[in-house]
Write a protein that holds these residues in place. Structure first.
Motif, PDB file in Angstrom:
ATOM      1  N   PRO A   1       0.850  -1.196   0.000  1.00  0.00           N
ATOM      2  CA  PRO A   1       0.000   0.000   0.000  1.00  0.00           C
ATOM      3  C   PRO A   1       0.883   1.243   0.000  1.00  0.00           C
ATOM      4  O   PRO A   1       1.885   1.298   0.715  1.00  0.00           O
ATOM      5  CB  PRO A   1      -0.778  -0.123   1.316  1.00  0.00           C
ATOM      6  CG  PRO A   1      -0.733  -1.568   1.671  1.00  0.00           C
ATOM      7  CD  PRO A   1       0.587  -2.071   1.143  1.00  0.00           C
ATOM      8  N   PHE A   2       0.541   2.211  -0.833  1.00  0.00           N
ATOM      9  CA  PHE A   2       1.318   3.445  -0.940  1.00  0.00           C
ATOM     10  C   PHE A   2       0.383   4.628  -0.692  1.00  0.00           C
ATOM     11  O   PHE A   2      -0.667   4.740  -1.336  1.00  0.00           O
ATOM     12  CB  PHE A   2       1.960   3.553  -2.330  1.00  0.00           C
ATOM     13  CG  PHE A   2       2.752   4.823  -2.510  1.00  0.00           C
ATOM     14  CD1 PHE A   2       3.973   4.978  -1.869  1.00  0.00           C
ATOM     15  CD2 PHE A   2       2.280   5.840  -3.299  1.00  0.00           C
ATOM     16  CE1 PHE A   2       4.709   6.141  -2.017  1.00  0.00           C
ATOM     17  CE2 PHE A   2       3.004   7.010  -3.459  1.00  0.00           C
ATOM     18  CZ  PHE A   2       4.223   7.160  -2.816  1.00  0.00           C
ATOM     19  N   TYR A   3       0.763   5.488   0.242  1.00  0.00           N
ATOM     20  CA  TYR A   3      -0.050   6.630   0.630  1.00  0.00           C
ATOM     21  C   TYR A   3       0.710   7.922   0.363  1.00  0.00           C
ATOM     22  O   TYR A   3       1.609   8.276   1.122  1.00  0.00           O
ATOM     23  CB  TYR A   3      -0.414   6.547   2.113  1.00  0.00           C
ATOM     24  CG  TYR A   3      -1.119   5.271   2.487  1.00  0.00           C
ATOM     25  CD1 TYR A   3      -2.478   5.104   2.237  1.00  0.00           C
ATOM     26  CD2 TYR A   3      -0.416   4.219   3.073  1.00  0.00           C
ATOM     27  CE1 TYR A   3      -3.123   3.913   2.571  1.00  0.00           C
ATOM     28  CE2 TYR A   3      -1.051   3.028   3.405  1.00  0.00           C
ATOM     29  CZ  TYR A   3      -2.399   2.888   3.151  1.00  0.00           C
ATOM     30  OH  TYR A   3      -3.042   1.715   3.477  1.00  0.00           O
ATOM     31  N   PRO A   4       0.384   8.640  -0.714  1.00  0.00           N
ATOM     32  CA  PRO A   4       1.049   9.920  -0.998  1.00  0.00           C
ATOM     33  C   PRO A   4       0.262  11.086  -0.382  1.00  0.00           C
ATOM     34  O   PRO A   4      -0.575  11.700  -1.031  1.00  0.00           O
ATOM     35  CB  PRO A   4       1.029   9.980  -2.524  1.00  0.00           C
ATOM     36  CG  PRO A   4      -0.205   9.215  -2.903  1.00  0.00           C
ATOM     37  CD  PRO A   4      -0.420   8.175  -1.838  1.00  0.00           C
ATOM     38  N   TRP A   5       0.511  11.388   0.897  1.00  0.00           N
ATOM     39  CA  TRP A   5      -0.234  12.451   1.560  1.00  0.00           C
ATOM     40  C   TRP A   5       0.279  13.817   1.131  1.00  0.00           C
ATOM     41  O   TRP A   5       1.497  14.065   1.128  1.00  0.00           O
ATOM     42  CB  TRP A   5      -0.142  12.305   3.076  1.00  0.00           C
ATOM     43  CG  TRP A   5      -0.947  11.141   3.567  1.00  0.00           C
ATOM     44  CD1 TRP A   5      -2.273  10.923   3.369  1.00  0.00           C
ATOM     45  CD2 TRP A   5      -0.476  10.026   4.316  1.00  0.00           C
ATOM     46  NE1 TRP A   5      -2.653   9.726   3.962  1.00  0.00           N
ATOM     47  CE2 TRP A   5      -1.571   9.163   4.549  1.00  0.00           C
ATOM     48  CE3 TRP A   5       0.769   9.661   4.825  1.00  0.00           C
ATOM     49  CZ2 TRP A   5      -1.472   7.981   5.257  1.00  0.00           C
ATOM     50  CZ3 TRP A   5       0.872   8.484   5.536  1.00  0.00           C
ATOM     51  CH2 TRP A   5      -0.242   7.657   5.746  1.00  0.00           C
ATOM     52  N   PRO A   6      -0.627  14.718   0.788  1.00  0.00           N
ATOM     53  CA  PRO A   6      -0.219  16.055   0.358  1.00  0.00           C
ATOM     54  C   PRO A   6       0.399  16.895   1.480  1.00  0.00           C
ATOM     55  O   PRO A   6       1.188  17.791   1.221  1.00  0.00           O
ATOM     56  CB  PRO A   6      -1.517  16.706  -0.120  1.00  0.00           C
ATOM     57  CG  PRO A   6      -2.504  15.595  -0.253  1.00  0.00           C
ATOM     58  CD  PRO A   6      -2.051  14.490   0.633  1.00  0.00           C
ATOM     59  N   SER A   7       0.025  16.601   2.755  1.00  0.00           N
ATOM     60  CA  SER A   7       0.529  17.406   3.866  1.00  0.00           C
ATOM     61  C   SER A   7       0.578  16.566   5.140  1.00  0.00           C
ATOM     62  O   SER A   7      -0.022  15.487   5.215  1.00  0.00           O
ATOM     63  CB  SER A   7      -0.388  18.616   4.105  1.00  0.00           C
ATOM     64  OG  SER A   7      -1.648  18.171   4.583  1.00  0.00           O
ATOM     65  N   LEU A   8       1.273  17.074   6.139  1.00  0.00           N
ATOM     66  CA  LEU A   8       1.336  16.394   7.431  1.00  0.00           C
ATOM     67  C   LEU A   8      -0.049  16.335   8.081  1.00  0.00           C
ATOM     68  O   LEU A   8      -0.388  15.352   8.746  1.00  0.00           O
ATOM     69  CB  LEU A   8       2.317  17.115   8.369  1.00  0.00           C
ATOM     70  CG  LEU A   8       3.789  16.943   8.052  1.00  0.00           C
ATOM     71  CD1 LEU A   8       4.632  17.951   8.825  1.00  0.00           C
ATOM     72  CD2 LEU A   8       4.230  15.520   8.356  1.00  0.00           C
ATOM     73  N   GLU A   9      -0.844  17.373   7.879  1.00  0.00           N
ATOM     74  CA  GLU A   9      -2.189  17.401   8.457  1.00  0.00           C
ATOM     75  C   GLU A   9      -3.067  16.278   7.899  1.00  0.00           C
ATOM     76  O   GLU A   9      -3.959  15.785   8.575  1.00  0.00           O
ATOM     77  CB  GLU A   9      -2.869  18.757   8.193  1.00  0.00           C
ATOM     78  CG  GLU A   9      -2.219  19.928   8.898  1.00  0.00           C
ATOM     79  CD  GLU A   9      -0.951  20.416   8.198  1.00  0.00           C
ATOM     80  OE1 GLU A   9      -0.807  20.229   6.973  1.00  0.00           O
ATOM     81  OE2 GLU A   9      -0.092  20.970   8.899  1.00  0.00           O
ATOM     82  N   GLU A  10      -2.809  15.878   6.666  1.00  0.00           N
ATOM     83  CA  GLU A  10      -3.613  14.823   6.031  1.00  0.00           C
ATOM     84  C   GLU A  10      -3.050  13.424   6.251  1.00  0.00           C
ATOM     85  O   GLU A  10      -3.694  12.434   5.909  1.00  0.00           O
ATOM     86  CB  GLU A  10      -3.741  15.124   4.543  1.00  0.00           C
ATOM     87  CG  GLU A  10      -4.508  16.420   4.288  1.00  0.00           C
ATOM     88  CD  GLU A  10      -4.488  16.818   2.841  1.00  0.00           C
ATOM     89  OE1 GLU A  10      -5.213  16.174   2.059  1.00  0.00           O
ATOM     90  OE2 GLU A  10      -3.762  17.775   2.501  1.00  0.00           O
TER      91      GLU A  10
END
Length: 173
Positions: free
Chosen positions: A59-68
């Motif tokens: 699973p790969f999670y490309p979060w746009p920001s630390l908050e997300e």
């Protein structure tokens, strides 16, 4: 077999080859997931370095920001950074459930990311190593410290290495 689970992530990573190497290393060491925070390139760009196709197997999670960013419940966030305050890796006990967060190339974890970390560890080197190399060192240390391995033998037989070296030096190649 290693106990627990772990994920590997990088904040503001800018080189696709480094992310590809991180994915390959994470896949090889049995990571449960990989993530990025504020990634600077497209996922399709990593294929040349990710020869294990880790992005297809993990699973790969490309979060746009630390908050997300969202980690599993009870997952301990461990920052990896070369600072005076960080715990030297040889003295660190890896959490059973962990996500390791690495900083960007030519930079450090942001203050905001460091504040979110439950622990910050450092690889005791004289200067920062490549982020993909740091990933391999951290995951190898986790595997050795949490895996079920027999103790290393003191000596496997034959003369000690120094004696072999001296013999070759005297007798030639």
């Amino acid at each position: 077999m290693m106990r627990g689970y772990f994920g590997v992530g990088a904040e503001r990573i800018s080189k696709a080859r480094n992310l590809g190497s991180i994915l390959r290393t994470a896949n090889g060491f049995g990571a449960s997931f990989v993530f990025t925070v504020q990634m600077h390139h497209a996922l399709r760009d990593i294929n040349s370095a990710d020869t294990s196709k880790g992005a297809q197997h993990l699973p790969f999670y490309p979060w746009p920001s630390l908050e997300e960013m969202r980690l599993p419940v009870r997952c301990t966030l461990v920052g990896v950074e070369l600072t005076e305050e960080a715990i030297p890796l040889p003295s660190f006990r890896h959490p059973l459930q962990a996500a390791y967060l690495f900083g960007p190339e030519k930079g450090s974890l942001s203050d905001e990311a460091t504040a979110l970390c439950d622990h910050v560890v450092k690889i005791p080197t004289r200067f920062c190593v490549n982020v993909a190399v740091a990933t391999a060192v951290i995951l190898y240390d986790r595997m050795i410290s949490m895996g079920s391995f027999e103790n290393r033998p003191v000596m496997t037989g034959g003369p000690p290495p120094v004696a072999r070296w001296k013999k070759r030096a005297v007798s030639g190649p």
